[in-house]
Scaffold this active site. Structure first.
Site, mmCIF file in Angstrom:
data_model
loop_
_atom_site.group_PDB
_atom_site.id
_atom_site.type_symbol
_atom_site.label_atom_id
_atom_site.label_comp_id
_atom_site.label_asym_id
_atom_site.label_seq_id
_atom_site.Cartn_x
_atom_site.Cartn_y
_atom_site.Cartn_z
ATOM 1 N N SER A 200 0.854 -1.187 0.000
ATOM 2 C CA SER A 200 0.000 0.000 0.000
ATOM 3 C C SER A 200 0.889 1.235 0.000
ATOM 4 O O SER A 200 2.116 1.137 0.043
ATOM 5 C CB SER A 200 -0.891 0.010 1.254
ATOM 6 O OG SER A 200 -0.081 0.110 2.415
ATOM 7 N N LYS A 201 0.255 2.414 -0.034
ATOM 8 C CA LYS A 201 1.041 3.650 -0.068
ATOM 9 C C LYS A 201 1.931 3.806 1.163
ATOM 10 O O LYS A 201 3.033 4.327 1.089
ATOM 11 C CB LYS A 201 0.117 4.862 -0.209
ATOM 12 C CG LYS A 201 -0.425 5.030 -1.616
ATOM 13 C CD LYS A 201 -1.167 6.337 -1.790
ATOM 14 C CE LYS A 201 -1.637 6.493 -3.240
ATOM 15 N NZ LYS A 201 -2.359 7.761 -3.447
ATOM 16 N N ARG A 202 1.423 3.318 2.312
ATOM 17 C CA ARG A 202 2.245 3.454 3.515
ATOM 18 C C ARG A 202 3.476 2.552 3.444
ATOM 19 O O ARG A 202 4.486 2.795 4.095
ATOM 20 C CB ARG A 202 1.422 3.125 4.767
ATOM 21 C CG ARG A 202 0.996 1.677 4.885
ATOM 22 C CD ARG A 202 0.064 1.457 6.074
ATOM 23 N NE ARG A 202 -0.515 0.131 6.068
ATOM 24 C CZ ARG A 202 0.054 -0.928 6.637
ATOM 25 N NH1 ARG A 202 1.224 -0.784 7.236
ATOM 26 N NH2 ARG A 202 -0.523 -2.106 6.613
ATOM 27 N N HIS A 203 3.420 1.495 2.628
ATOM 28 C CA HIS A 203 4.568 0.605 2.462
ATOM 29 C C HIS A 203 5.543 1.138 1.418
ATOM 30 O O HIS A 203 6.723 0.854 1.477
ATOM 31 C CB HIS A 203 4.111 -0.789 1.985
ATOM 32 C CG HIS A 203 3.333 -1.548 3.007
ATOM 33 N ND1 HIS A 203 2.127 -2.165 2.706
ATOM 34 C CD2 HIS A 203 3.568 -1.820 4.304
ATOM 35 C CE1 HIS A 203 1.671 -2.777 3.786
ATOM 36 N NE2 HIS A 203 2.522 -2.583 4.767
ATOM 37 N N GLY A 204 5.041 1.837 0.440
ATOM 38 C CA GLY A 204 5.906 2.268 -0.653
ATOM 39 C C GLY A 204 5.307 2.108 -2.024
ATOM 40 O O GLY A 204 6.016 2.164 -3.030
#
Length: 432
Positions: A200-204
């Site tokens: 996800s966006k929080r992961h990259g």
């Protein structure tokens, strides 16, 4: 089929290239380059905007298919389309209907893909639908367009994410129906976050442009991506030439790769430390438009500050893992007088230390020539004469010269700033 290896990267025009797509493109490029082939870039634009009439038709058609799906689920079948028009005479169709065209798929037997990453993958044909080839408005679906484009472009190897694996079964049926050779298939595992969940966006899961804005070097990001799911012994660092020579599909794992920002940062730091100083200056200057605060620094670039930046680079690059950190470390070169003093640095500029800076300035005025070595000798002599530890002199000096409590080595700062600028900044902070 041609002997030349032809791969392709075929993203949908979503507005940015995300990290998973970048890795897929890299794998395609490396595989082709390593075999004297070529990679094609093709934008998939089959999902075009529809006018009102087709939209209504799609809704009506959707309602008809919804009933079929519900009936299939009730009966425990995976095949959703019931083939109600499969064997009927076209003359039975209602007047004015614009039909969708489906593939008359085999209803018995198996569809098999010999995948270079996944191995032998088998589907039972009884579970696969008669897929739509042409929509009611005459436009081809993604499934048909991909097969025809790959065939017409001479694509020999399809390398893509394993979320497309079910598409491979459907597309092979189209190839078989047309009597065409099926390209060599490789479905690579997707990238997951550090916790094993979907990226996800929080992961990259960001656009490649976002990594540029975070100060990652293209070479470092490329090296990191090639090792996400592919290995070559214990080797971690690859030049582009080494990647091309070593990359093969048999060493791509079947399990999802995990994205690790800390590993990417460390790798980026390695590339920064091992880059030529002049190249880093040019690279940093070229990236300023994309880095937060870069425009302000760019406005202050001139022959003098470029020369200072080059002089400071050996020290700066040892402390930086990203171009943003590199730019931040070089802040003292571009700071305006009087300096904006950060709180931790302000705490060092006590009245006693301001008086000390004034006396130290008088000592440094006598230094000639002005180098890191001569200023260091003068400071050590000053500390010894005044019965002070060097740190007691260096810390307030750093605060006065850079406005911060941390910086490159203080003697390098003096050397990089030069006599006039150094003495001027000390005068700004010294008590009179």
């Amino acid at each position: 089929m041609t002997n030349t290896v032809v791969t392709r990267f075929a993203p949908s025009p979503t507005g940015f290239l995300h990290i998973g797509g970048a890795r897929t493109a890299l794998f395609n490029w490396l595989y082709a380059r390593g075999r004297d082939g070529k990679m094609l870039l093709r934008i998939e634009d089959t999902d075009r905007e529809r006018s009102t009439e087709p939209a209504i038709a799609a809704i009506l058609d959707g309602l008809q298919l919804t009933a079929m799906r519900e009936k299939a689920r009730t009966e425990g079948r995976t095949r959703l389309y019931d083939g109600m028009w499969r064997d009927r005479d076209p003359s039975e169709a209602p007047a004015g209907m614009k039909p969708t065209i489906r593939l008359r798929a085999p209803q018995t037997g198996e569809t098999v893909i010999e995948d270079q990453v996944q191995g032998r993958v088998v589907w039972q044909n009884e579970n696969l639908d008669d897929l739509v080839l042409l929509r009611g408005d005459g436009n081809p679906t993604y499934m048909l367009a991909v097969v025809v484009d790959d065939h017409d472009m001479g694509v020999t190897h399809v390398i893509r994410g394993d979320d497309h694996l079910i598409n491979a079964a459907r597309q092979k049926q189209i190839y078989d129906a047309l009597g065409w050779d099926v390209p060599n298939m490789s479905h690579i595992p997707l990238i997951h976050g550090p916790d094993g969940s979907k990226l996800s966006k929080r992961h990259g899961a960001l656009g490649v442009d976002a990594y540029r804005a975070m100060g990652y070097l293209p070479a470092a990001l490329r090296n990191y991506l090639v090792r996400l799911g592919w290995s070559h012994g214990d080797q971690e660092i690859f030049s582009t030439e080494e990647m091309i020579a070593a990359f093969d599909l048999s060493s791509v794992g079947r399990s999802a790769a995990r994205f690790d920002f800390a590993k990417l940062e460390n790798l980026n730091g390695h590339y920064i430390r091992h880059s030529d100083d002049q190249s880093l200056v040019k690279m940093l200057e070229g990236e300023l438009d994309y880095l937060p605060g870069g425009a302000d620094l760019k406005a202050k670039l001139n022959d003098k500050t470029r020369s200072q930046l080059l002089k400071a680079m050996p020290s700066l690059k040892e402390r930086a893992k990203t171009l943003i950190e590199l730019m931040d470390g070089a802040y003292f070169i571009f700071a305006d007088r009087p300096l904006e003093i950060e709180p931790k640095a302000a705490a060092l500029l006590t009245p006693e230390n301001r008086e000390l800076i004034g006396r130290l300035r008088l000592t440094l005025e006598e230094v000639a020539p002005w180098t890191a070595e001569t200023t260091e000798a003068a400071m050590r002599a000053f500390a010894e004469t005044n019965n002070l530890k060097l740190g007691a002199v260096a810390q307030p000096l750093r605060a006065a010269l850079t406005g911060r409590a941390t910086s490159p080595g203080i003697f390098e700062v003096l050397d990089v700033l030069g006599r006039q600028e150094s003495l001027g900044r000390l005068a700004d902070q010294a008590s009179t």
